[in-house]
Write an enzyme that holds these catalytic residues in place. Structure first.
Site, PDB file in Angstrom:
ATOM      1  N   SER A 172       0.838  -1.196   0.000  1.00 24.45           N
ATOM      2  CA  SER A 172       0.000   0.000   0.000  1.00 24.45           C
ATOM      3  C   SER A 172       0.880   1.256   0.000  1.00 24.45           C
ATOM      4  O   SER A 172       1.700   1.429  -0.905  1.00 24.45           O
ATOM      5  CB  SER A 172      -0.955  -0.053   1.201  1.00 24.45           C
ATOM      6  OG  SER A 172      -1.991   0.890   1.081  1.00 24.45           O
ATOM      7  N   ASP A 266      -9.888  -3.982  -5.217  1.00 21.14           N
ATOM      8  CA  ASP A 266      -9.186  -2.929  -4.489  1.00 21.14           C
ATOM      9  C   ASP A 266      -9.287  -1.636  -5.275  1.00 21.14           C
ATOM     10  O   ASP A 266      -9.028  -1.622  -6.487  1.00 21.14           O
ATOM     11  CB  ASP A 266      -7.720  -3.343  -4.339  1.00 21.14           C
ATOM     12  CG  ASP A 266      -6.881  -2.381  -3.514  1.00 21.14           C
ATOM     13  OD1 ASP A 266      -7.366  -1.299  -3.146  1.00 21.14           O
ATOM     14  OD2 ASP A 266      -5.709  -2.727  -3.250  1.00 21.14           O
ATOM     15  N   HIS A 296      -8.033  -4.958  -0.779  1.00 22.45           N
ATOM     16  CA  HIS A 296      -6.846  -4.330  -0.225  1.00 22.45           C
ATOM     17  C   HIS A 296      -6.496  -4.968   1.124  1.00 22.45           C
ATOM     18  O   HIS A 296      -7.375  -5.382   1.873  1.00 22.45           O
ATOM     19  CB  HIS A 296      -7.127  -2.837  -0.029  1.00 22.45           C
ATOM     20  CG  HIS A 296      -5.913  -2.006   0.194  1.00 22.45           C
ATOM     21  ND1 HIS A 296      -5.078  -1.620  -0.825  1.00 22.45           N
ATOM     22  CD2 HIS A 296      -5.394  -1.477   1.333  1.00 22.45           C
ATOM     23  CE1 HIS A 296      -4.096  -0.894  -0.329  1.00 22.45           C
ATOM     24  NE2 HIS A 296      -4.256  -0.799   0.983  1.00 22.45           N
TER      25      HIS A 296
END
Length: 327
Positions: A172, A266, A296
């Site tokens: 991320s 995501d 995610h």
């Protein structure tokens, strides 16, 4: 007439296990991060971070070091390896940068994941506690990450690290930082073996199809992304800076090979895949995988999702390949 077939509903894209997991998370009634203060959100994430993650592997080497930053702050660096540090037989090393939108997360929240990467890859993994926003806004997280990578290259031999076989990775926001460090390493002529990116953010706005389709109800909410960025960035000019948005770098030629893993459901999926394509156009070797039906942060859900273990094993395989002797 509106299309009411199941395919029209984003929830239909989820695997059954992922759908059930999201339902369980919703029933738990966790307050959204953006309704909390940053310190409250950090505490909430810390409480949740290990619930579904790998059971922490028992490793021969697991300790905490520190490294210097450009402004004199000492940064904690957790070190993991499947064998003891040996200066006579140095190990390839991965600098790992945790996710959390530059606001939450820590080396502690990613402890089990980094242990698993070290165990499966045979690499030493060094997980950095870079400084978080809003106390430390852009570009502090990048500066800390880049300072740590340069320090490892210069002094890693004292830690049992092979300074000639370094990689940078993260998930991320940590993937964003890793991609930016790979660009900085290219510019500084610091050779790397790999950039390892789990569902990285590349600074795109909300107009991508995956942002539109999965921006609500799929764990990473649009409001959460905005909250993170509002706390991290100083102004709009920062949003266009390649240290925050690696896709905006003027040139990607010559950057180290990339391994990129994205989640199919995501909001960040499309920008990760777009970055893979951008690197390929620049002549960079890229291995990109989309894990269908998961959201995610899925790599930290191995107790519920088989895709998490599969993705981490694939990452470990990529690291092993990056350190294999060349023919």
């Amino acid at each position: 007439m509106a299309d009411l077939t199941p395919a029209a509903h984003p929830e239909a894209d989820l695997t059954p296990r992922m759908r059930e997991l999201l339902q369980r998370i919703a029933r738990a009634g966790q307050l959204p991060f953006w309704t909390q203060t940053p310190s409250q959100a950090r505490a909430s994430y810390a409480r949740m971070s290990q619930v579904l993650d790998f059971a922490p592997a028992d490793l021969p080497l697991a300790d905490t070091l520190d490294c210097p930053s450009r402004d004199g702050a000492r940064l904690a660096l957790r070190r993991y390896a499947a064998r003891a540090a040996d200066w006579q037989a140095p190990q390839p090393a991965l600098l790992y940068l945790h996710g959390g939108g530059f606001v939450i997360g820590s080396a502690a929240t990613h402890d089990a994941l980094c242990r698993e990467l070290a165990l499966r890859s045979g690499w030493m993994v060094l997980s950095l506690d870079y400084r978080l926003a809003p106390e430390h806004r852009f570009p502090t997280a990048f500066n800390d990450s880049w300072d740590a990578l340069q320090w490892l290259a210069a002094h890693g031999d004292m830690l049992g690290v092979d300074p000639h076989c370094l990689a940078v990775g993260g998930d991320s926001a940590g993937g964003t930082l890793a991609a930016a460090c790979a660009l900085a390493a290219r510019d500084a002529q610091l050779p790397l073996a790999l950039q390892l990116l789990f569902y990285p953010g590349m600074g795109s706005a909300h107009e991508t199809p995956s942002q539109q389709r999965y921006g609500h109800g799929f764990l990473l909410e649009r409001e959460q992304i905005d909250w993170f960025f509002d706390l991290y960035l100083r102004d709009q000019a920062d949003a266009d800076d390649w240290r925050f948005a690696p896709q905006r770098a003027a040139d990607h030629r010559g950057v180290v090979a990339a391994w990129i893993s994205v989640a199919g459901c995501d909001p960040l999926r499309d920008e990760g895949l777009s970055y893979a394509a951008q690197l390929r156009r620049a002549g960079v070797a890229v291995e990109a995988t989309e894990w269908a039906g998961v959201t995610h942060d899925f790599i930290k859900m191995s107790r519920a999702l088989p895709e998490a273990e599969q993705a981490v094993e694939a990452a470990a395989k990529a690291l092993r390949a990056a350190s294999a002797p060349r023919e």
